[in-house]
Design a protein around this motif. Structure first.
Motif, PDB file in Angstrom:
ATOM      1  N   ALA A  47      34.246  45.634  41.142  1.00 50.20           N
ATOM      2  CA  ALA A  47      34.766  45.652  39.772  1.00 50.20           C
ATOM      3  C   ALA A  47      36.138  44.989  39.714  1.00 50.20           C
ATOM      4  O   ALA A  47      36.416  44.173  38.827  1.00 50.20           O
ATOM      5  N   ARG A  48      37.008  45.338  40.644  1.00 52.24           N
ATOM      6  CA  ARG A  48      38.341  44.736  40.666  1.00 52.24           C
ATOM      7  C   ARG A  48      38.256  43.217  40.818  1.00 52.24           C
ATOM      8  O   ARG A  48      38.941  42.466  40.111  1.00 52.24           O
ATOM      9  N   ASP A  49      37.402  42.767  41.724  1.00 48.63           N
ATOM     10  CA  ASP A  49      37.277  41.328  41.937  1.00 48.63           C
ATOM     11  C   ASP A  49      36.673  40.644  40.709  1.00 48.63           C
ATOM     12  O   ASP A  49      37.055  39.519  40.370  1.00 48.63           O
ATOM     13  N   ALA A  50      35.736  41.336  40.032  1.00 56.57           N
ATOM     14  CA  ALA A  50      35.110  40.744  38.847  1.00 56.57           C
ATOM     15  C   ALA A  50      36.128  40.561  37.728  1.00 56.57           C
ATOM     16  O   ALA A  50      36.153  39.516  37.065  1.00 56.57           O
ATOM     17  N   TRP A  51      36.982  41.576  37.495  1.00 62.99           N
ATOM     18  CA  TRP A  51      37.979  41.428  36.425  1.00 62.99           C
ATOM     19  C   TRP A  51      38.978  40.323  36.757  1.00 62.99           C
ATOM     20  O   TRP A  51      39.364  39.553  35.871  1.00 62.99           O
ATOM     21  N   GLU A  52      39.377  40.245  38.019  1.00 60.84           N
ATOM     22  CA  GLU A  52      40.275  39.159  38.423  1.00 60.84           C
ATOM     23  C   GLU A  52      39.570  37.817  38.255  1.00 60.84           C
ATOM     24  O   GLU A  52      40.173  36.828  37.815  1.00 60.84           O
ATOM     25  N   GLY A  53      38.277  37.779  38.595  1.00 61.50           N
ATOM     26  CA  GLY A  53      37.516  36.536  38.441  1.00 61.50           C
ATOM     27  C   GLY A  53      37.383  36.125  36.992  1.00 61.50           C
ATOM     28  O   GLY A  53      37.377  34.934  36.669  1.00 61.50           O
ATOM     29  N   PHE A  54      37.279  37.108  36.108  1.00 61.83           N
ATOM     30  CA  PHE A  54      37.217  36.809  34.678  1.00 61.83           C
ATOM     31  C   PHE A  54      38.551  36.281  34.176  1.00 61.83           C
ATOM     32  O   PHE A  54      38.601  35.453  33.260  1.00 61.83           O
ATOM     33  N   GLY A  55      39.636  36.780  34.775  1.00 66.74           N
ATOM     34  CA  GLY A  55      40.974  36.367  34.369  1.00 66.74           C
ATOM     35  C   GLY A  55      41.823  37.501  33.849  1.00 66.74           C
ATOM     36  O   GLY A  55      42.834  37.271  33.188  1.00 66.74           O
ATOM     37  N   ILE A  56      41.427  38.747  34.152  1.00 69.18           N
ATOM     38  CA  ILE A  56      42.178  39.924  33.714  1.00 69.18           C
ATOM     39  C   ILE A  56      42.828  40.576  34.931  1.00 69.18           C
ATOM     40  O   ILE A  56      42.121  41.089  35.807  1.00 69.18           O
ATOM     41  N   PRO A  57      44.142  40.590  35.019  1.00 73.57           N
ATOM     42  CA  PRO A  57      44.795  41.269  36.139  1.00 73.57           C
ATOM     43  C   PRO A  57      44.568  42.779  36.053  1.00 73.57           C
ATOM     44  O   PRO A  57      44.550  43.357  34.966  1.00 73.57           O
ATOM     45  N   VAL A  58      44.388  43.407  37.202  1.00 72.93           N
ATOM     46  CA  VAL A  58      44.255  44.864  37.267  1.00 72.93           C
ATOM     47  C   VAL A  58      45.329  45.403  38.200  1.00 72.93           C
ATOM     48  O   VAL A  58      45.868  44.671  39.036  1.00 72.93           O
ATOM     49  N   PRO A  59      45.679  46.682  38.065  1.00 72.83           N
ATOM     50  CA  PRO A  59      46.709  47.251  38.944  1.00 72.83           C
ATOM     51  C   PRO A  59      46.323  47.094  40.406  1.00 72.83           C
ATOM     52  O   PRO A  59      45.146  47.214  40.773  1.00 72.83           O
ATOM     53  N   GLU A  60      47.313  46.839  41.229  1.00 65.75           N
ATOM     54  CA  GLU A  60      47.060  46.688  42.657  1.00 65.75           C
ATOM     55  C   GLU A  60      46.573  48.001  43.253  1.00 65.75           C
ATOM     56  O   GLU A  60      46.858  49.084  42.742  1.00 65.75           O
ATOM     57  N   GLY A  61      45.860  47.882  44.349  1.00 58.82           N
ATOM     58  CA  GLY A  61      45.375  49.068  45.038  1.00 58.82           C
ATOM     59  C   GLY A  61      43.884  48.998  45.265  1.00 58.82           C
ATOM     60  O   GLY A  61      43.250  47.957  45.088  1.00 58.82           O
ATOM     61  N   GLU A  62      43.331  50.123  45.660  1.00 55.02           N
ATOM     62  CA  GLU A  62      41.907  50.239  45.918  1.00 55.02           C
ATOM     63  C   GLU A  62      41.338  51.384  45.099  1.00 55.02           C
ATOM     64  O   GLU A  62      42.056  52.231  44.594  1.00 55.02           O
TER      65      GLU A  62
END
Length: 288
Positions: A98-113
């Protein structure tokens, strides 16, 4: 599989898609993709198959095929393959994907796991429960999840529950000059432990009712004056609605109030509120 056979199956897949036969369309695409996973147009086939499973609410398959679609999509360009994968991965609780998908879309997400619990601003979600459709406000925790910030009138729904919503707006609300999108609910992601209660209060002024509502929110509970609920036709509900005035108690006097809190805590807060003078309450009872 010969290419002529693949072409025939692709034609049938598109026909099934146009007829909204989602399962048949997805299965036909999968037959072709088993033999031609990396042809030039295969990214579209992966995407359509994954989207069909999303329409079917088959989240494991939407997740599986969505990973393939996203792997063939350009990153950082708001490609919908990443959005749909983000939704499916969230529902599957595959947080790394999910984190990688949002970054791939172009939406930054909070760092971490792990689980994403950010501050993505307010939105509205149209709940779907046993044929009922109710729009509630949420605080978004990620691009597709949000915590319900109203006390829903729909039976079985609760303040504080976390829902997953779709990405295409189906209406708009305005509040304090801010335009906020309305999204359709996909599913209830996490229930709330707070029961829904009903109470009748009597107060001289609308400000007294607002004070009661605020006292519950100050304790991370919920409260909603029945006068703030508005029934809209489907056409109006999917349009733009100004929430500035309709969200506030309109008057004093006798009021029906919906609460979200343990019953003992609700009684304590009501007693404290009534001690302000000229305020009374009665008939506190659970409704779910």
């Amino acid at each position: 599989m010969e290419k002529s056979e693949a072409k025939r199956l692709l034609g049938q897949a598109r026909e099934a898609w146009d007829a909204e036969e989602w399962l048949r369309s997805a299965q036909l695409y999968e037959q072709v993709l088993a033999h031609y996973p990396d042809e030039k147009p295969s990214a579209d086939w992966w995407y359509d198959a994954a989207l069909a499973y999303k329409f079917l609410r088959d989240w494991p398959k939407a997740h599986e095929l969505g990973r393939e679609a996203a792997a063939r999509a350009p990153r950082g360009e708001q490609d919908p393959a990443f959005w749909n994968l983000g939704v499916a991965a969230t529902i599957q609780r595959d947080w790394a994907t999910a984190r990688d998908a949002w970054e791939g879309f172009g939406i930054p997400v909070p760092e971490g796991e792990g689980e994403i619990n950010g501050a993505f601003g307010p939105a509205c979600v149209r709940l779907h429960t046993d044929g009922e459709r109710e729009v509630v406000w949420i605080q978004r925790l990620c691009p597709t999840r949000g915590r319900v910030m109203n006390v829903p009138a729909s039976k079985g729904r609760r303040f504080g529950e976390i829902v997953v919503h779709d990405g295409e707006p189906t209406g708009e609300r305005t509040f304090e000059g801010q335009r906020v999108a309305v999204f359709d609910e996909l599913l209830l992601f996490e229930p709330s432990p707070l029961p829904t209660l009903h109470v009748t209060v009597n107060a001289p002024e609308a400000s007294d009712v607002e004070a009661l509502v605020s006292s519950f929110f100050d304790q991370d509970f919920g409260a909603e004056a029945a006068s703030s609920f508005h029934v809209l036709c489907a056409c109006c509900g999917e349009g733009t609605v100004d929430w500035d005035e309709s969200s506030r108690p309109a008057h004093g006097g006798s009021q029906e109030i919906w609460l979200a809190a343990p019953q003992e805590e609700a009684g304590r807060l009501l007693d404290a509120w009534a001690a302000g003078g000229g305020r009374t309450w009665s008939d506190l009872r659970p409704v779910d």
